[in-house]
Design a protein around this motif. Structure first.
Motif, PDB file in Angstrom:
ATOM      1  N   PRO A 278       0.837  -1.200   0.000  1.00 13.43           N
ATOM      2  CA  PRO A 278       0.000   0.000   0.000  1.00 13.43           C
ATOM      3  C   PRO A 278       0.873   1.251   0.000  1.00 13.43           C
ATOM      4  O   PRO A 278       1.957   1.255   0.575  1.00 13.43           O
ATOM      5  CB  PRO A 278      -0.774  -0.113   1.318  1.00 13.43           C
ATOM      6  N   SER A 279       0.367   2.286  -0.632  1.00 15.43           N
ATOM      7  CA  SER A 279       1.172   3.510  -0.684  1.00 15.43           C
ATOM      8  C   SER A 279       1.099   4.230   0.663  1.00 15.43           C
ATOM      9  O   SER A 279       0.199   3.985   1.477  1.00 15.43           O
ATOM     10  CB  SER A 279       0.641   4.429  -1.772  1.00 15.43           C
ATOM     11  N   VAL A 280       2.020   5.144   0.858  1.00 16.52           N
ATOM     12  CA  VAL A 280       2.023   5.947   2.072  1.00 16.52           C
ATOM     13  C   VAL A 280       0.710   6.720   2.163  1.00 16.52           C
ATOM     14  O   VAL A 280       0.120   6.867   3.232  1.00 16.52           O
ATOM     15  CB  VAL A 280       3.233   6.918   2.054  1.00 16.52           C
ATOM     16  N   GLU A 281       0.248   7.169   1.011  1.00 18.24           N
ATOM     17  CA  GLU A 281      -0.989   7.946   0.974  1.00 18.24           C
ATOM     18  C   GLU A 281      -2.178   7.111   1.462  1.00 18.24           C
ATOM     19  O   GLU A 281      -3.016   7.586   2.229  1.00 18.24           O
ATOM     20  CB  GLU A 281      -1.223   8.418  -0.459  1.00 18.24           C
ATOM     21  N   GLN A 282      -2.215   5.857   1.021  1.00 10.42           N
ATOM     22  CA  GLN A 282      -3.314   4.974   1.464  1.00 10.42           C
ATOM     23  C   GLN A 282      -3.246   4.759   2.978  1.00 10.42           C
ATOM     24  O   GLN A 282      -4.247   4.756   3.677  1.00 10.42           O
ATOM     25  CB  GLN A 282      -3.214   3.618   0.755  1.00 10.42           C
ATOM     26  N   LEU A 283      -2.031   4.562   3.417  1.00  8.10           N
ATOM     27  CA  LEU A 283      -1.842   4.346   4.849  1.00  8.10           C
ATOM     28  C   LEU A 283      -2.271   5.585   5.643  1.00  8.10           C
ATOM     29  O   LEU A 283      -2.923   5.473   6.688  1.00  8.10           O
ATOM     30  CB  LEU A 283      -0.357   4.046   5.122  1.00  8.10           C
ATOM     31  N   ALA A 284      -1.940   6.755   5.103  1.00  9.42           N
ATOM     32  CA  ALA A 284      -2.331   8.012   5.760  1.00  9.42           C
ATOM     33  C   ALA A 284      -3.848   8.120   5.828  1.00  9.42           C
ATOM     34  O   ALA A 284      -4.404   8.557   6.853  1.00  9.42           O
ATOM     35  CB  ALA A 284      -1.744   9.199   5.005  1.00  9.42           C
TER      36      ALA A 284
ATOM     37  N   LEU B  91       1.100  15.248   1.066  1.00  9.80           N
ATOM     38  CA  LEU B  91       1.185  13.823   0.703  1.00  9.80           C
ATOM     39  C   LEU B  91       0.608  13.551  -0.688  1.00  9.80           C
ATOM     40  O   LEU B  91       1.056  12.646  -1.393  1.00  9.80           O
ATOM     41  CB  LEU B  91       0.439  12.974   1.743  1.00  9.80           C
ATOM     42  N   GLU B  92      -0.397  14.344  -1.041  1.00  6.26           N
ATOM     43  CA  GLU B  92      -0.965  14.181  -2.388  1.00  6.26           C
ATOM     44  C   GLU B  92       0.081  14.495  -3.451  1.00  6.26           C
ATOM     45  O   GLU B  92       0.131  13.873  -4.503  1.00  6.26           O
ATOM     46  CB  GLU B  92      -2.186  15.089  -2.560  1.00  6.26           C
TER      47      GLU B  92
END
Lengths: 170, 189
Positions: free
Chosen positions: A83-89, A135-136
């Motif tokens: 999962p991307s960092v963005e998804q995790l965020a 983050l985007e």
């Protein structure tokens, strides 16, 4: 380090003053703390029982998410999609929102120590929004994820601090 | 007969202990005025230990308050078998360490530089301008805890390991590290 130096240091340590006076009088707070705990011990315990799991759950959730991400990052082979960092965020934000609301509900009957804590909470919300916007632009930036996590931790700790027992104000 | 200075000191100490025993007994019975007297007698000792363990003035003040609040209820456990100060220091160490644990979140302890110094020199003055004290407050947290408990409070490494949830070997290693750092800093001055 020579044994002579080491011995000298230990001797100096033993001769340090055992008595240092605090710069302010702490008794008033202690007296109030004793009184409050005597009066509200069962009730306080009940409150703590109801709040503690929330705060603990928030910490565990953050750590678990972050740990899971780091470990899966290290173990994942090229074929495994991480999962991307963005998804995790996004997951972290969702969980945090739920934890924060639950904590606020559980503390709604307790008086707050400061008037402007909600404003501080909003400022932290704005900080979180700014980090999410960053983050985007940079969806794999782990440092931003850590910053976001830090802001969330600050919110939880702000809520807990402003609802702390009265004696801590003194 | 002129009393020797040594005898005077001994007599004064005996008197102080006797007086303490009466005050402690009264506080154990719930006498808050007596408890305040105990606070006034021992706050310096408790605060000194809390300051050295926490490394930071505000946290040391909070920890001191926490110690005296909890001590009010724990006082009935004191049975007079040991010196009151010995018992007090042991209770203070336990409460202060658990207070520090509570105040520092898991994340901070794990990611934040668990080993970085926690204070700047501006706090050092509160430790009484003693040079070594200033350096002790600059030590990394674990090394500071071990050094304070072993070198100042006289705990054995086995006891420290138990209190701080670490291996006996780690306690010894942290103590060695603390001594190295302190010697280096003091030599640099």
């Amino acid at each position: 380090m020579s044994s002579k130096n080491s011995q000298r240091l230990e001797q100096q340590a033993q001769s340090l003053s055992r008595d240092i006076q605090p710069e302010r009088d702490l008794w008033q707070g202690i007296a109030l703390g004793i009184e409050q705990r005597e009066e509200t011990l069962p009730a306080t315990n009940d409150k703590h029982r109801s709040q503690w799991p929330l705060a603990a759950a928030a910490s565990v959730m953050f750590v678990a998410l972050f740990g899971w991400y780091m470990v899966s990052g290290m173990q994942a082979g090229p074929s495994v999609q991480q999962p991307s960092v963005e998804q995790l965020a996004a997951t972290m934000s969702k969980q945090h929102q739920a934890q924060k609301e639950a904590l606020l509900v559980s503390l709604q009957d307790q008086p707050a120590l400061t008037q402007n804590w909600q404003q501080q909470l909003s400022e932290l919300d704005e900080a979180a929004l700014a980090i999410k916007a960053a983050l985007e632009q940079d969806p794999d930036n782990v440092a931003l994820l850590k910053m976001l996590q830090n802001v969330y931790q600050q919110q939880i700790s702000l809520i807990e601090r402003v609802h702390a027992p009265k004696w801590r104000q003194i | 007969m002129v009393e020797q200075p040594g005898n005077i000191v001994e007599a004064q100490q005996r008197f102080a202990s006797r007086k303490d025993i009466d005050v402690i007994a009264a506080a154990q019975q719930g006498d808050k005025a007596a408890y305040k007297q105990l606070y006034e007698t021992y706050v310096g000792r408790v605060y000194a230990l809390c300051l050295r363990l926490t490394g930071e003035r505000t946290m040391a003040e909070d920890a001191t308050q926490e110690v005296f609040i909890q001590l009010w209820r724990k006082l009935s456990n004191y049975n007079g078998q040991s010196q009151f100060t010995t018992w007090l220091h042991s209770v203070t160490s336990n409460i202060a360490i658990s207070y520090i644990r509570k105040q520092k979140g898991w994340f901070q302890r794990t990611f934040n530089i668990e080993d970085s110094p926690v204070m700047d020199d501006s706090d050092a003055g509160s430790a009484g301008d003693v040079e070594l004290d200033r350096y002790i407050l600059r030590l990394p947290e674990r090394a500071r805890h071990v050094f304070v408990l072993h070198a100042i409070e006289g705990y054995r490494h086995e006891e420290i390991a138990d209190l701080l949830n670490m291996a006996v070997g780690s306690s010894k290693a942290q103590f060695h590290r603390a001594k190295q750092l302190l010697t280096e800093w003091m030599d640099d001055e």
